[in-house]
Enzyme design. Structure first.
Site, PDB file in Angstrom:
ATOM      1  N   ASN A  10       0.866  -1.177   0.000  1.00  0.00           N
ATOM      2  CA  ASN A  10       0.000   0.000   0.000  1.00  0.00           C
ATOM      3  C   ASN A  10       0.905   1.230   0.000  1.00  0.00           C
ATOM      4  OD1 ASN A  10      -1.912   1.983   0.362  1.00  0.00           O
ATOM      5  ND2 ASN A  10      -2.432   1.408   2.459  1.00  0.00           N
ATOM      6  N   TRP A  11       1.037   1.868  -1.156  1.00  0.00           N
ATOM      7  CA  TRP A  11       1.953   3.001  -1.290  1.00  0.00           C
ATOM      8  C   TRP A  11       1.412   4.267  -0.640  1.00  0.00           C
ATOM      9  CZ3 TRP A  11       3.818   2.614  -7.120  1.00  0.00           C
ATOM     10  CH2 TRP A  11       4.475   1.390  -7.296  1.00  0.00           C
ATOM     11  N   LYS A  12       0.128   4.267  -0.281  1.00  0.00           N
ATOM     12  CA  LYS A  12      -0.500   5.429   0.349  1.00  0.00           C
ATOM     13  C   LYS A  12      -0.254   6.696  -0.494  1.00  0.00           C
ATOM     14  CE  LYS A  12      -0.298   3.138   4.789  1.00  0.00           C
ATOM     15  NZ  LYS A  12      -0.209   3.278   6.262  1.00  0.00           N
ATOM     16  N   HIS A  95      -9.589   0.949   4.907  1.00  0.00           N
ATOM     17  CA  HIS A  95      -8.325   1.170   5.604  1.00  0.00           C
ATOM     18  C   HIS A  95      -8.543   2.103   6.784  1.00  0.00           C
ATOM     19  CE1 HIS A  95      -4.183   2.374   6.417  1.00  0.00           C
ATOM     20  NE2 HIS A  95      -3.820   1.288   5.776  1.00  0.00           N
ATOM     21  N   GLU A  97      -6.975   4.521   7.891  1.00  0.00           N
ATOM     22  CA  GLU A  97      -6.792   5.947   7.602  1.00  0.00           C
ATOM     23  C   GLU A  97      -8.025   6.527   6.921  1.00  0.00           C
ATOM     24  OE1 GLU A  97      -2.018   5.231   7.364  1.00  0.00           O
ATOM     25  OE2 GLU A  97      -3.149   5.458   5.505  1.00  0.00           O
ATOM     26  N   GLU A 167      -5.467  -5.041  10.606  1.00  0.00           N
ATOM     27  CA  GLU A 167      -4.484  -3.993  10.875  1.00  0.00           C
ATOM     28  C   GLU A 167      -4.809  -3.329  12.205  1.00  0.00           C
ATOM     29  OE1 GLU A 167      -4.703  -1.031   7.758  1.00  0.00           O
ATOM     30  OE2 GLU A 167      -6.764  -0.584   8.305  1.00  0.00           O
ATOM     31  N   GLY A 173       2.285   2.339  10.921  1.00  0.00           N
ATOM     32  CA  GLY A 173       3.180   3.465  10.760  1.00  0.00           C
ATOM     33  C   GLY A 173       3.825   3.934  12.054  1.00  0.00           C
ATOM     34  N   SER A 213       2.785  -2.621  10.424  1.00  0.00           N
ATOM     35  CA  SER A 213       4.244  -2.460  10.458  1.00  0.00           C
ATOM     36  C   SER A 213       4.984  -3.774  10.220  1.00  0.00           C
ATOM     37  CB  SER A 213       4.691  -1.823  11.786  1.00  0.00           C
ATOM     38  OG  SER A 213       4.191  -0.504  11.898  1.00  0.00           O
ATOM     39  N   GLY A 234       2.918  -1.238   4.288  1.00  0.00           N
ATOM     40  CA  GLY A 234       2.939   0.196   4.040  1.00  0.00           C
ATOM     41  C   GLY A 234       4.334   0.684   3.705  1.00  0.00           C
ATOM     42  N   GLY A 235       5.019   1.242   4.694  1.00  0.00           N
ATOM     43  CA  GLY A 235       6.322   1.865   4.457  1.00  0.00           C
ATOM     44  C   GLY A 235       7.331   0.975   3.774  1.00  0.00           C
TER      45      GLY A 235
END
Length: 249
Positions: A10-12, A95, A97, A167, A173, A213, A234-235
């Site tokens: 997920n590049w967000k 998600h 977010e 999640e 994050g 994470s 994610g990251g």
């Protein structure tokens, strides 16, 4: 039961066009012929460019959200029809977010899930509790409610195109990660709850990713758990050198 690992990035709201294309090119090269299932969730504005790179590869093209309606007077929205038109195959919905920054309700998420499935897309449905929920002992209750509400009206047949991503919101994050045992406990609970919502066959077949994470240093231990079938990354998905090692486990 052995299920194929499904690793999704997920590049967000990251990358520019050149970075997105280069990352996709690197992933296509590095993951060619690898046995797991892969997807990258790309920002809307770069989907078209990345679609050309991943076409014909073993990497699914994913969007990070979509509208709950078809085309029409919905300023700023992006429909399933539009996504399919440029080659999108999967969509991340619910998600945390979107839930907690944008304020999306379970009712809206359910509409999006049903719309995506009706239009032939695959869905990665995100669920998970806040830190306050976990500290109050309500993690399972939150996940059960989200599964019930978000999958309302989804048929047994359609569940073959649904992946669940657990999640824990407090681990996204933040660098914090649920212990493998804690993550496995919720994954197992979710699988058993899906068996109640549908049947044991659906529960046995559904892929449940971990999305808090996950990185190369902890992925192997998490993926070794019997009910953790992959990751929503994610990251660590923003660079090939940190994403590929997870993908090839």
């Amino acid at each position: 039961m052995a299920r194929t690992h499904y690793i999704a990035g997920n590049w967000k709201m990251n990358t520019n066009r050149d970075e997105a294309v280069k990352l996709a090119e690197d992933l296509v090269k590095e993951l060619k012929g690898k046995p797991n299932k892969y997807m990258i969730g790309v920002p809307f504005v770069y989907l078209g460019a990345v679609a050309k790179v991943v076409k014909g590869s073993n990497i699914l093209l994913g969007a990070q959200d979509m509208a709950a309606t078809g085309n029409g007077a919905h300023t700023g929205e992006v429909s399933a029809e539009m996504l399919k038109d440029i080659g999108v195959q999967s969509v991340i919905l619910g998600h945390s977010e979107r839930r907690h920054e944008i304020g999306e309700s379970d009712e809206l998420i359910n509409k999006k899930v049903r719309r995506a499935l009706d239009q032939g897309l695959e869905v990665v449905l995100c669920i998970g509790e806040l830190l306050s929920d976990r500290e109050a002992g309500n993690a399972e209750q939150v996940c059960a409610f989200q599964l019930s509400a978000d999958l309302c009206g989804v048929t047994e047949e359609q569940m073959a195109r649904v992946t669940i991503a657990y999640e824990p919101v407090w681990a996204i994050g933040t660098g914090k990660t649920a212990t493998p045992a804690d993550a496995e406990a919720i994954h197992k609970f979710c699988r058993n709850y899906i068996a109640k919502l549908y049947n044991q066959k659906v529960a046995d077949n559904v892929i449940i990713q971990y999305g808090g994470s996950m990185k190369a240093s902890n992925a192997a231990e998490l993926l070794a758990q019997p009910d953790i079938d992959g990751g929503l990354i994610g990251g660590a998905s923003l660079k090939a050198e940190t994403f590929v090692p997870i993908c090839v486990l």
